[in-house]
Structure formats: C-alpha cells, structure tokens
Enzyme design. Structure first.
Site, PDB file in Angstrom:
ATOM      1  N   ARG A 174     -10.843  11.125   9.651  1.00 27.39           N
ATOM      2  CA  ARG A 174     -11.974  11.318   8.732  1.00 27.39           C
ATOM      3  C   ARG A 174     -13.086  10.309   8.951  1.00 27.39           C
ATOM      4  O   ARG A 174     -14.257  10.654   9.006  1.00 27.39           O
ATOM      5  CB  ARG A 174     -11.484  11.216   7.291  1.00 27.39           C
ATOM      6  CG  ARG A 174     -12.583  11.500   6.256  1.00 27.39           C
ATOM      7  CD  ARG A 174     -12.186  11.019   4.883  1.00 27.39           C
ATOM      8  NE  ARG A 174     -12.311   9.581   4.742  1.00 27.39           N
ATOM      9  CZ  ARG A 174     -11.503   8.827   4.013  1.00 27.39           C
ATOM     10  NH1 ARG A 174     -10.483   9.354   3.395  1.00 27.39           N
ATOM     11  NH2 ARG A 174     -11.703   7.517   3.929  1.00 27.39           N
ATOM     12  N   HIS A 176       0.820  -1.208   0.000  1.00 30.12           N
ATOM     13  CA  HIS A 176       0.000   0.000   0.000  1.00 30.12           C
ATOM     14  C   HIS A 176       0.855   1.259   0.000  1.00 30.12           C
ATOM     15  O   HIS A 176       0.344   2.372  -0.037  1.00 30.12           O
ATOM     16  CB  HIS A 176      -0.918  -0.038   1.237  1.00 30.12           C
ATOM     17  CG  HIS A 176      -1.978   1.005   1.258  1.00 30.12           C
ATOM     18  ND1 HIS A 176      -1.987   2.039   2.179  1.00 30.12           N
ATOM     19  CD2 HIS A 176      -3.084   1.189   0.491  1.00 30.12           C
ATOM     20  CE1 HIS A 176      -3.042   2.804   1.981  1.00 30.12           C
ATOM     21  NE2 HIS A 176      -3.722   2.320   0.964  1.00 30.12           N
TER      22      HIS A 176
END
Length: 731
Positions: free
Chosen positions: A590, A461
């Site tokens: 978030r 990632h």
C-alpha cells in the site's frame, strides 16, 4: 546465502520519498472525477493529515540526525541532509497540487452541488455579514485569548498543529497605551522610523473546540447553502480583540513541531510516568514546518521565521485555507447524499449465523474474519462472552490502538470484576495514541486487571487474544489472531483479516507469547506462530531462499506478499536474488516501497501494486508456493526493520483448507484490481493499469458485494461460494 551483490544503493528507493509517492496516490483519488465529490473531499483531508504526521515524525527524525551530525547514508545512499532537501522539494510540489485540486476542482464542484465556501470575509453580503458578526459576538469572542508581544511580554508558546492568526498592530494615537508610551519615545526623532518601531506582534489561536466552518443562512430562492471558515470570521473581527491598537495586517499561520518521542527506557523507572512527561514536550518541540497564508505581509512572515528559527525551505505559502482536514467534517453535512458513496454495512459472518454460542462455533472449525467486509462484532463478542461465561478462567490480550469508547476495554474490566484472571498488555508507545492508552491502562488496573506496559526496548504490535476455558474434556484455549488493531471504529475503515481458532498447538503458542510478555520466559520451541523479533525475519528469508532454490532447479516458484510497507534491505535483497533466479514475485504494497522493479537481471520478475480505495488496506498476507506444498501466513508485521527487529509481532499460518482457499481468493482479486490499483514502474512512478477491453475489477467493491451475498446465503456449503475464477478476470 550471500545477498551482497543485491545491496547496492542504486537498487533501492529512499523510504521518505517513497512515502511521498503514497500521499500522491491518495491525492490522485481526490483528483479522480469518477469518484463522488464528497468522497474526493475525504481524500484531500487524508492527504493533509498524512503530511502532518510525516513531518512530525519522519522529517523531525531526519532533522535530529542533522543536528547530531549523523552522516551515515540510508539504503538508497542518501544522507539525512540530502533527504531533507529532496523532501522539501517534493512536498512543496505536493502541497501546490493539493491546493490546485481544492481551488480549481473541489470548491467549484461544491458550489455547483449547492454549497458555496466563502473564502474571504470581504465577499459576505450585508445580511451574511450581520449574521457572522452576531455569531462572533455570541459564540467565538468569549472563547478567544488574544496575546501581544512586546518588551514586557515575550513571544507566546504556539501549540503544535494549532491554527492561529498572527497580526501586526500599532498603538492608536489617542489611546491610553499611546499616552503611556509617548514619553519613552519622544526623543526617537524620525517619525517614519518611529512608526515602524511601533509595530508589534499579536496572535490569537483559532479555537479547536469550535466548528471549523460555520453554516450561513441558505438562499431562500435558490436553496444554495453557504459557509465560511472560522478563521475568516475571527480575522474579520480581530480589531475587537485589540481595542487599543490599529491592526495593520492579519493572516493565518500554523506550525508543526517535532513530535517524535525520545524515551530512555533504561533510565525510566516508571515507563508510564516517563511517557506522560515526554508527551508534554510535544507542545514545545522544535518547529519543523510553518504554513502561512500565501499573501502574508512580508514583515509578519519575517518575524515568524525569526521567532520559530525556521529555514525558508520549511515555509509553505498556502494558496487557500490552512489545514484541509476540516473537509472530513464537511463530509458529514446532510443533504448531499447523491455526492457520496452509499454507506456500507459490514456483513454478518456466515459461520456464526446460528443459535450456537461463539465457543461452540469455533469448535466446529477455524473461522476467517475479513474486515470491514465482515462485521467486527464477533471479535467484540468473543471478549464480551468470555467476560460473562462462568467456565472462562482467564483472558489475555494485547492492545495497541483502541477506540475512544471501546467495548473491548469495558468487557475486560467486567471480566476482572467477575473474578477472572485478566492480563492485558497495553502498548504505551503506540504513536499518537499514548495518552489514550495511558487512560485505558489506568482504568483496567482499577478494575483489577493485570496490566503490562510492554517490553523494554520493544513495541508490542502483535494482535492476539487468548481465552482459557474449563470444559468437560478439560482445559481448552480459544485464540483470536489478527492483522489489525482491536479497534471497533477503525475496523469499519481498515481492511484486515482475523482468525478464530481453538487449535491446541496455536493455543500453546499463545500461552507462550503471554508468558514471554509478562514474565520474559521464552519456550524452548514453538508450534505454529512465527514471532518477531525472535526469528520471524530468519523464517521469511528462509522461505524466500527456498523459492529461489526451487526456481534454480527449474521448478515452479512463486511468492505473493501483501503488506503496508516494504523497506527492509535484507528482505529486498533476498527478493532480488530470488527474482534473478526466476521466481515470480507479486507484491501488494500500500505505502512505502523501497524496492525498485525492472532492474535488468535483478528485479525483472517482480511486480508491485498499491491499492488506494475507500478503505485503508491494512492486512498482511504472505504466500509461498513451496514446490506445491503451499505455505500461507497472515499477521501483524510489515517487511520493515522496525517490525522484524524492534517489535513483538506475530505471523500465523493458514492451514485450514477452506480458509486457505478464501485467503488466496483475496490475493487473487487484489492482483486483478484494475480500478484502484496503481502499478510501480521502473522510473518510480505509479501508473493505473490499462483497462481497455478488460473486465473492471475494484477489489474493495467486489469484496463488499461478495460478503453481502454470502451473508444472504449462510446455509450454502462454503465451497459453493461464488468466486471469480482466475481466468475470467483476464477477459
């Protein structure tokens, strides 16, 4: 350090319920009438697409656990079965609020703005009906494939996420089929019973290749525009698809299937082929959610529930059009600019606004990129110029998600064709981008690139590009490190940070990363980069523990961390312990946050805020005061078990004094955002901060204006840039 006292289940919030809270915050943007109408439509659409993915992956995973009789509770003490029950209740409430917003706010507001959505084909005027029927005959009818179910034809395969119209039909008394069937049924006796037996199921898929909504002729006098949804047009004309039948009822429905891939990498001799095989299974995985029109005939609903083997709690009766993602396409309609936020054009990067090539500019000093406020073009140009530069010997890059027509992929292919050594790690296990990445991987291989398909048991990632260049002084390594994907499309929508550098120690580490990925060779030591799953988690735990130690000595201690999600129990326990010792902890999270604030003696020194705005907050930034020796990092990893333990991730230090100042400025402004931020409360709710008497700060708007202003003054010294001073934002 022993964090056991801080690992009690009651100190944690369930991950999935926290995610639902995030989607509720997205929906709240659709309900905020201070936001232009067409922007609110986008948030309604995003709420729907978010919920789709949540069911296909997270709910599917929980159902797999239940089927396997897995009863171990999560960090919040909930079993998979308990989670599914709570999720069902919350998501039904979310969907009801979503459609209340659509029906009571969006549709009337659109009509007032000059666009009427005709929700029922029966409400068409005679002129509109004629237009619609002609449109059906010419554009829709040739594409449709009606399918019936009877003793000779089993229930058809219904594709994942496809929109369909289901119908109950009865053979016409005077038709050919009726005559053929009459002999078989003449001894059945009871006529009423016979009629019920004659009901058959039929279905037709609403073609995804056709526009979901159809614009009708505008009103000549008022100028009012009209549109109707594709499924309404098909439903209106469904009798034309089953000419030998009477249509008793017809209603839209939609299913969600388990789309979580199960790949046994140990048994897969060819990972690419194994993933291709698993992708096909997504179309016939277990049905985990059924959406139907609210007024669907009970007999039809019963049949669907039986065929899909679905429980009542996973049935969603929708009081409006199914799948509101069509609203994103509606955003593109022309003539409604006054109901949209003016499109932002990413600003140029001041450090690159000269005639020098990108390598010369990087040699002058590290360059901070802040997307989408600054353009993503330098990242693309970095690869493109490297592909053409005769002095570049090698390019190495990791790719997780790329755009559909990626200029970076094209540049890598060109570099290989130009005889450069090109190594690309294409992560085939990037969820829902697997097919796209397989295509790119094959294309790069054909161009002569060395393609790696990721590591066994791990997703790669990290976001890193290494360019090896021959120069007069010898070999020099140029590196790009980022918090987001190498995707030129999403770079306009996601907020991310990147760093261009030729720091020799970072270059050495970058080489070590690619050697590890391609040859499984890990160096004895690392200079600057923090790499997961090797030792990133331990490093973060150490940094948190050091802040706690300073606080216990009565010294100033402060942690600021910005990320997408926070659900690693060890990290949260360490934060609790630090908070209890007096460390001030400001979190900007978030989405998912399993940490609870306001627990007496545990998390009273922790604040959590979530920013949901026009752009998707995606950057990961970590700050530790460190007794005045401030340490600042950016990177690709969230504080989640999967990122810290099951993925190859990179976090990198920010050591340049000016860039350190700029990144701290980003955190400072986001902590002062009182327009798009929501603050987590002890009861789990997210509440907008009190704005009364305060300077309004929308961090995303602020960064747009600042980037534009700075690009207009590229020759000014960087330390003359206008930043909001810390104290002024409190006024």
């Amino acid at each position: 350090m022993d964090y056991t006292p801080y690992k009690k289940a009651e100190y944690y919030r369930n991950r999935e319920l926290s995610w639902i809270s995030f989607d509720e915050r997205v929906l709240n943007e659709a309900r905020d009438k201070s936001i232009p109408l067409f922007e609110r439509l986008k948030f309604l659409s995003i709420t729907s697409s978010n919920l789709d993915e949540f069911y296909m992956v997270r709910v599917a995973s929980l159902k797999d656990m239940v089927h396997a009789n897995y009863s171990k509770p999560d960090i919040a003490g909930m079993t998979a079965k308990e989670q599914l029950s709570a999720i069902s209740e919350r998501t039904h409430e979310l969907v009801q609020l979503q459609y209340s917003t659509y029906n009571r706010s969006a549709v009337p507001s659109l009509e007032h703005a000059g666009l009427t959505i005709i929700s029922e084909h029966e409400k068409l005027t005679e002129k509109q009906a004629e237009f619609v029927d002609n449109y059906f005959e010419e554009n829709i009818y040739p594409v449709l494939t009606p399918m019936a179910m009877d003793s000779a034809r089993p229930f058809p395969l219904i594709r994942n996420k496809s929109l369909n119209i289901g119908a109950l039909v009865r053979i016409k008394d005077d038709g050919i089929l009726a005559k053929a069937n009459r002999k078989e049924k003449k001894n059945d006796g009871d006529e009423k019973k016979n009629k019920e037996k004659e009901l058959e199921f039929a279905t037709v898929q609403v073609p995804s290749g056709l526009p979901r909504f159809i614009m009708l002729p505008a009103d000549a006098e008022s100028g009012q525009k009209y549109c109707i949804l594709l499924e309404e047009v098909i439903e209106r004309n469904i009798g034309k698809l089953f000419l030998s039948y009477d249509v008793v009822c017809a209603h839209p429905y939609r299913i969600m299937r388990n789309a979580d891939l199960t790949i046994d990498e140990d048994e897969a001799s060819d990972l690419l082929k194994e993933i291709q095989k698993q992708l096909k299974k997504r179309q016939w995985g277990e049905v985990i959610r059924l959406e139907v029109e609210e007024q669907m005939d009970k007999r039809l609903l019963k049949l669907l529930k039986t065929e899909f083997e679905i429980d009542e709690e996973d049935v969603f009766r929708i009081p409006g059009p199914l799948d509101l993602t069509f609203l994103m396409k509606m955003y593109g309609l022309e003539g409604f600019d006054e109901y949209k936020i003016p499109k932002y054009t990413p600003a140029l990067v001041p450090a690159l606004m000269n005639d020098d090539d990108i390598f010369t500019n990087i040699r002058k000093g590290d360059i901070l990129l802040h997307h989408p406020y600054m353009t993503f073009d330098p990242v693309v140009q970095f690869v493109q110029q490297s592909a053409k530069d005769p002095d570049v010997l090698a390019i190495k890059q990791t790719l997780y998600r790329v755009s559909g027509n990626s200029p970076i992929i094209a540049a890598l292919a060109q570099a290989a064709e130009n005889g450069k050594q090109v190594s690309v790690l294409v992560e085939l296990k990037a969820r829902f981008d697997e097919e796209n990445n397989i295509v790119w991987a094959k294309m790069l291989e054909k161009a002569g690139c060395h393609v790696i398909y990721g590591l066994l048991g791990l997703k790669t990632h990290s976001k890193i590009t290494l360019v090896v260049r021959r120069e007069e002084t010898g070999i020099r390594r140029y590196v790009h490190l980022g918090t987001g994907n190498y995707n030129d499309s999403t770079a306009k929508l996601y907020t991310d940070c990147g760093l261009l550098t030729c720091n020799a120690k970072i270059g050495e580490d970058a080489t070590a990363v690619f050697n590890m990925l391609s040859g499984y060779s890990e160096p004895d030591s690392w200079n600057k980069l923090v790499v997961a799953p090797l030792w990133m988690k331990d490093r973060f735990l150490h940094l948190i523990a050091m802040e706690e130690e300073h606080a216990r000595k009565g010294q100033k201690a402060h942690i600021i961390a910005k990320m997408n999600s926070l659900c690693d129990r060890d990290i949260i326990a360490a934060l609790y312990s630090a908070s209890a010792a007096g460390v001030k902890i400001d979190l900007i999270v978030r989405g998912i946050c399993c940490l609870k604030v306001g627990i007496p003696g545990v998390s009273e020194n922790i604040t959590v805020r979530s920013i949901v705005g026009s752009f998707l907050e995606h950057a990961r930034i970590f700050y530790f005061y460190s007794n005045g020796n401030e340490e600042l990092f950016m990177g690709s990893a969230d504080w989640m078990p999967r990122n810290l333990e099951k993925r190859v991730e990179i976090v990198f230090p920010v050591e340049d004094e000016q860039i350190h100042k700029e990144v701290m400025h980003i955190l400072d402004i986001q902590l002062k955002d009182n327009v798009k931020a929501s603050i987590l409360q002890p009861d789990g709710r997210y509440v907008k901060p009190d704005k009364r008497g305060k300077l309004l700060i929308n961090s995303q708007e602020y960064f747009c204006e600042e980037a534009t202003r700075r690009a207009e003054q590229p020759k000014k010294e960087t330390d003359e840039r206008i930043f909001i001073p810390a104290e002024s934002a409190e006024e």
